[in-house]
Design a protein around this motif. Sequence first.
Motif, mmCIF file in Angstrom:
data_model
loop_
_atom_site.group_PDB
_atom_site.id
_atom_site.type_symbol
_atom_site.label_atom_id
_atom_site.label_comp_id
_atom_site.label_asym_id
_atom_site.label_seq_id
_atom_site.Cartn_x
_atom_site.Cartn_y
_atom_site.Cartn_z
ATOM 1 N N TYR A 394 0.838 -1.202 0.000
ATOM 2 C CA TYR A 394 0.000 0.000 0.000
ATOM 3 C C TYR A 394 0.874 1.253 0.000
ATOM 4 C CZ TYR A 394 -2.856 3.791 1.782
ATOM 5 O OH TYR A 394 -3.457 5.008 1.942
ATOM 6 N N SER A 395 1.920 1.246 0.836
ATOM 7 C CA SER A 395 2.724 2.469 0.993
ATOM 8 C C SER A 395 3.525 2.791 -0.255
ATOM 9 C CB SER A 395 3.644 2.378 2.213
ATOM 10 O OG SER A 395 4.612 1.360 2.067
ATOM 11 N N MET A 396 3.718 1.817 -1.147
ATOM 12 C CA MET A 396 4.478 2.084 -2.370
ATOM 13 C C MET A 396 3.591 2.040 -3.612
ATOM 14 S SD MET A 396 7.988 0.016 -1.487
ATOM 15 C CE MET A 396 8.852 0.497 -2.966
ATOM 16 N N ALA A 397 2.300 2.045 -3.416
ATOM 17 C CA ALA A 397 1.370 1.952 -4.549
ATOM 18 C C ALA A 397 1.380 3.242 -5.372
ATOM 19 C CB ALA A 397 -0.042 1.680 -4.031
ATOM 20 N N SER A 398 0.986 3.116 -6.617
ATOM 21 C CA SER A 398 0.959 4.296 -7.498
ATOM 22 C C SER A 398 -0.317 4.281 -8.339
ATOM 23 C CB SER A 398 2.167 4.269 -8.428
ATOM 24 O OG SER A 398 1.980 3.284 -9.431
ATOM 25 N N ASN A 399 -0.460 5.301 -9.160
ATOM 26 C CA ASN A 399 -1.602 5.375 -10.070
ATOM 27 C C ASN A 399 -1.199 5.057 -11.506
ATOM 28 O OD1 ASN A 399 -2.763 7.959 -8.034
ATOM 29 N ND2 ASN A 399 -4.019 6.181 -8.507
ATOM 30 N N PRO A 404 -7.098 3.683 -10.252
ATOM 31 C CA PRO A 404 -7.318 4.158 -8.884
ATOM 32 C C PRO A 404 -6.698 3.171 -7.896
ATOM 33 C CG PRO A 404 -9.381 4.067 -10.140
ATOM 34 C CD PRO A 404 -8.351 3.349 -10.944
ATOM 35 N N ARG A 405 -6.145 3.664 -6.802
ATOM 36 C CA ARG A 405 -5.558 2.754 -5.823
ATOM 37 C C ARG A 405 -6.636 2.009 -5.034
ATOM 38 N NH1 ARG A 405 -0.875 6.830 -4.107
ATOM 39 N NH2 ARG A 405 -2.670 8.158 -4.491
ATOM 40 N N PRO A 406 -6.326 0.757 -4.650
ATOM 41 C CA PRO A 406 -7.306 -0.097 -3.980
ATOM 42 C C PRO A 406 -7.709 0.398 -2.591
ATOM 43 C CG PRO A 406 -5.378 -1.380 -4.676
ATOM 44 C CD PRO A 406 -5.041 0.064 -4.866
ATOM 45 N N ALA A 407 -8.757 -0.202 -2.086
ATOM 46 C CA ALA A 407 -9.196 0.043 -0.709
ATOM 47 C C ALA A 407 -8.380 -0.833 0.238
ATOM 48 C CB ALA A 407 -10.675 -0.297 -0.579
ATOM 49 N N ALA A 408 -8.379 -0.467 1.522
ATOM 50 C CA ALA A 408 -7.760 -1.308 2.549
ATOM 51 C C ALA A 408 -8.761 -1.506 3.676
ATOM 52 C CB ALA A 408 -6.490 -0.655 3.079
ATOM 53 N N ILE A 409 -8.764 -2.706 4.217
ATOM 54 C CA ILE A 409 -9.690 -2.987 5.319
ATOM 55 C C ILE A 409 -8.950 -3.698 6.460
ATOM 56 C CG2 ILE A 409 -11.699 -3.195 3.799
ATOM 57 C CD1 ILE A 409 -11.525 -6.232 4.174
ATOM 58 N N ASP A 427 -11.374 10.732 -8.339
ATOM 59 C CA ASP A 427 -10.210 11.075 -7.511
ATOM 60 C C ASP A 427 -8.975 11.309 -8.371
ATOM 61 O OD1 ASP A 427 -11.523 10.939 -5.066
ATOM 62 O OD2 ASP A 427 -11.125 8.796 -4.820
ATOM 63 N N LEU A 428 -8.920 10.592 -9.479
ATOM 64 C CA LEU A 428 -7.744 10.713 -10.344
ATOM 65 C C LEU A 428 -7.641 12.110 -10.965
ATOM 66 C CD1 LEU A 428 -7.982 7.291 -12.182
ATOM 67 C CD2 LEU A 428 -6.384 7.916 -10.370
ATOM 68 N N LEU A 429 -8.772 12.795 -11.037
ATOM 69 C CA LEU A 429 -8.780 14.122 -11.660
ATOM 70 C C LEU A 429 -8.666 15.245 -10.637
ATOM 71 C CD1 LEU A 429 -11.701 13.644 -14.240
ATOM 72 C CD2 LEU A 429 -9.261 13.192 -14.534
ATOM 73 N N ARG A 430 -8.668 14.861 -9.360
ATOM 74 C CA ARG A 430 -8.774 15.853 -8.289
ATOM 75 C C ARG A 430 -7.733 16.969 -8.377
ATOM 76 N NH1 ARG A 430 -9.032 12.569 -3.150
ATOM 77 N NH2 ARG A 430 -6.812 12.683 -3.592
ATOM 78 N N GLN A 431 -6.524 16.618 -8.730
ATOM 79 C CA GLN A 431 -5.466 17.637 -8.759
ATOM 80 C C GLN A 431 -5.204 18.170 -10.170
ATOM 81 O OE1 GLN A 431 -5.688 17.998 -5.796
ATOM 82 N NE2 GLN A 431 -3.761 17.482 -4.780
#
Length: 433
Positions: A394-399, A404-409, A427-431
Amino acid sequence: MQARTFEGFSVGKNGRLTIGGCDAVLLAQRFATPLYVFDETRLRANCRDYREAFRLNYPSESRIAYAAKAFLTLAMAKLIKEEGLSLDVASAGELFTAMSARFPAGRIYMHGNCKTQEEMTMALRYGVHRLIIDSEQELIQLNRIAAKMGKKADIFLRITPGVEAHTHEYIKTGHLDTKFGIHIESGLALKAVKSALALKNINLHGIHAHIGSQIFDLESYQVMIEMVFAFLKDVRSKTKKVFGELDFGGGLGIRYSQEQHPPSVADYARVISRTLGQISHDLDYPLPQIIVEPGRSIVAEAGVTLYTIHYVKKIPGGKSYVIVDGGLSDNPRPALYGARYRVAVANKMNKPANFPCTVSGKHCETDRLFQDVNIQTPQRGDIMAVFSTGAYNYSMASNYNRYPRPAAIMAANGKARLIVRRESLGDLLRQDL
Ligand code: LLP
């Protein structure tokens, strides 16, 4: 009769993997895939094992500072806080996450070999317990900022102990070619200690050393401690300074594949405690408070990634590719480090794993996630589980490819809760402007 288990997770009578008491297939249906799943009970147990191992073996005070880089979210910071651990952060983002989770500043250690003015200011303002300083230049910069803020910065100096450890071996050298820390051999480390002691807005509490990650050979820790103490002896004789705190970094290895047998946390704590006890006795050096910074060994094995199998492709020559709905963007470690993982078909755990294949992801690269593995005969729609993915996934994930990056539970006692929402296409367009 004992329930079946796989990599420490139980398998239901229906042959389905369960994580934290939750059926992995139902988790995949409810939260969609790819999905990072954490077994909360196991995660908490790992935290307790560390505290307990040092409490039992080390006769003076110890602190376990979880290395946030392995995996950090608000929920994780909260869990670490609840388990009474300290936190090692290495960026403004990790610090901000900790602050937002109201993580006690008195338990935060701030790292980074290129701390910006903003990061230092933020750390001083929040009052982090210790800043770990990587060079004399950085020390002078911090002194300047602290003076401007009318504060005294509490620090460790990171030294380069001349030990570099890799999974099964280590090398001992006076001249490590590394950007991290301050060299001992060249006299730079002693010079930095003297500067730190002289600077008005610096309070030097101790020394930090870190020799690598995914370490199996405990002797490398022993050698590191010996090298650190050779330096401390020199510091004491030249400056009279005796340190009350020593930080030995992280790095204890974990099990990714069946052939790997990492040392236990208890053995690690025993080796560190025994070595320190012996050396401090021999040198008549008061036993310091020690800090260790485990990341991977706390969180990796508590994490499982779930994917959906979309296609099974047989290519001429007989090889099969199993294509899943994730890849490089949620786990860059196979591509970056040649990392190998244990994989299984989560809904067929009671079937023999005799289907040889390579599992590939969905990215515009070869994206070979798991090469030449044996799994249960896969079909479209099956759920694939990948073990030991809790750290540095998760900490090294990218787009990459704008996925879109996955969810975590987190799952515990048969209940699952969302801790990171899945990114949406929006979310991908947010910035974007
Ligand atoms: N402390 C310091 C100063 C570190 O640099 C690290 C890791 C740790 C603690 C935690 O080490 P651990 O216990 O997790 O091994 N991205 C790589 C790992 C990089 C580790 C960097 N430093 C990977 O995916 O394997």
